[in-house]
Design a protein around this motif. Sequence first.
Motif, PDB file in Angstrom:
ATOM      1  N   SER A  37       0.878  -1.160   0.000  1.00  0.00           N
ATOM      2  CA  SER A  37       0.000   0.000   0.000  1.00  0.00           C
ATOM      3  C   SER A  37       0.920   1.215   0.000  1.00  0.00           C
ATOM      4  N   GLU A  64      -4.999   3.047  -1.241  1.00  0.00           N
ATOM      5  CA  GLU A  64      -4.550   2.412  -2.480  1.00  0.00           C
ATOM      6  C   GLU A  64      -3.768   1.163  -2.121  1.00  0.00           C
ATOM      7  N   CYS A  86      -3.587  -3.083  -9.263  1.00  0.00           N
ATOM      8  CA  CYS A  86      -3.539  -2.053  -8.228  1.00  0.00           C
ATOM      9  C   CYS A  86      -4.934  -1.444  -8.161  1.00  0.00           C
ATOM     10  N   LEU A  88      -7.711   1.728  -6.396  1.00  0.00           N
ATOM     11  CA  LEU A  88      -8.088   2.914  -5.630  1.00  0.00           C
ATOM     12  C   LEU A  88      -9.093   2.482  -4.571  1.00  0.00           C
ATOM     13  N   GLN A 104     -12.823   0.033  -9.564  1.00  0.00           N
ATOM     14  CA  GLN A 104     -11.698   0.814  -9.046  1.00  0.00           C
ATOM     15  C   GLN A 104     -10.373   0.061  -9.154  1.00  0.00           C
ATOM     16  N   PRO A 121      -2.347   4.501  -7.796  1.00  0.00           N
ATOM     17  CA  PRO A 121      -3.782   4.807  -7.935  1.00  0.00           C
ATOM     18  C   PRO A 121      -4.220   6.149  -7.389  1.00  0.00           C
ATOM     19  N   GLU A 122      -3.814   6.489  -6.171  1.00  0.00           N
ATOM     20  CA  GLU A 122      -4.305   7.729  -5.561  1.00  0.00           C
ATOM     21  C   GLU A 122      -3.765   8.965  -6.277  1.00  0.00           C
TER      22      GLU A 122
END
Length: 326
Positions: A37, A64, A86, A88, A104, A121-122
């Motif tokens: 993460s 994430e 991966c 979100l 997501q 992702p973020e």
Amino acid sequence: MHAITIAEPGGPEVLVWTEVPEPVAGPGEVLVEVAASAVNRADVLQRRGFYDPPPGVSPYPGLECAGTVAAVGEGVVGLRPGDRVCALLAGGGYAERVAVPAAQVLPVPDGLDLPTAAALPEVTCTVWSNVFRTAGLRPGETLLVHGGASGIGTMAVQLAKVAGARVAVTAGSAEKLARCAELGADVLINYREQDFVAEVRAATDGRGADVVLDIIGAKYLARNVEVLAPNGRIVVIGLQGGVRAELDLGALLARRGTVAATSLRARPVAEKGAIVAAVREHVWPLLADGRVRPVIDRRVPMARAAEAHRIMESGVHVGKIVLTVG
């Protein structure tokens, strides 16, 4: 399984690697075996008791993750156990497993390992949704990024440069500004020693910034308006400098400016899914050909998440701090 729990609001020491019940993949969800993460400012706020997860979301921090698909829920197509992904998240990334809506989830870009993918992702979804969708940054415009050496900042610099924009950044040290320059930033401003309004105006022949990506909030609101070019757009995505400030509507009106404030975590799944789909279409090819890359400051074992939070709060990092499992 194990996850990082928060027994009560407090300092980094309240983050404890604890055995907890395993999640299951509900309809439309994917269960991910987490390899890594990443730490976000929102995780720090949640730990302090200022940013609770939305109703029904995992109580563990983590917005994430990256890992492999362990199971898929009813109605999920296009994903199967063993896929490298991966995702979100609205929460739950600081854990060995997490359930996430399939909309997501993104494939891991070719050439990236799972801990590196966890840093994507973020930042990609935040930058794409705010700089390009909300603010509509166009080629030839100037983007001012506050916190240019942060995870979001380092991604914003790269994506804006690929899009043909000029990029100004603020950061608190010469070392951080040098890293931003390596990523393509054109105007480097040490906010401890320089006035960003004066520096941006000098660099743009008095015009100012067309788009401001702001993580500070109240403290910078008046000066962000002052630095705006005609028809400029401010997008506030953080409140490190407070939540309340006076807005001079006359100054904003004179510039025909716009102020928007957005967050990602609490958006409905359908909205997040649309952002994720756009990121896959527009950003993933840039990762595949190497024009854009995540900036990783360091990797820390997830069981030592408290150490990672101390690093985040010290402000010494550049880019993302990744938490690894195993």
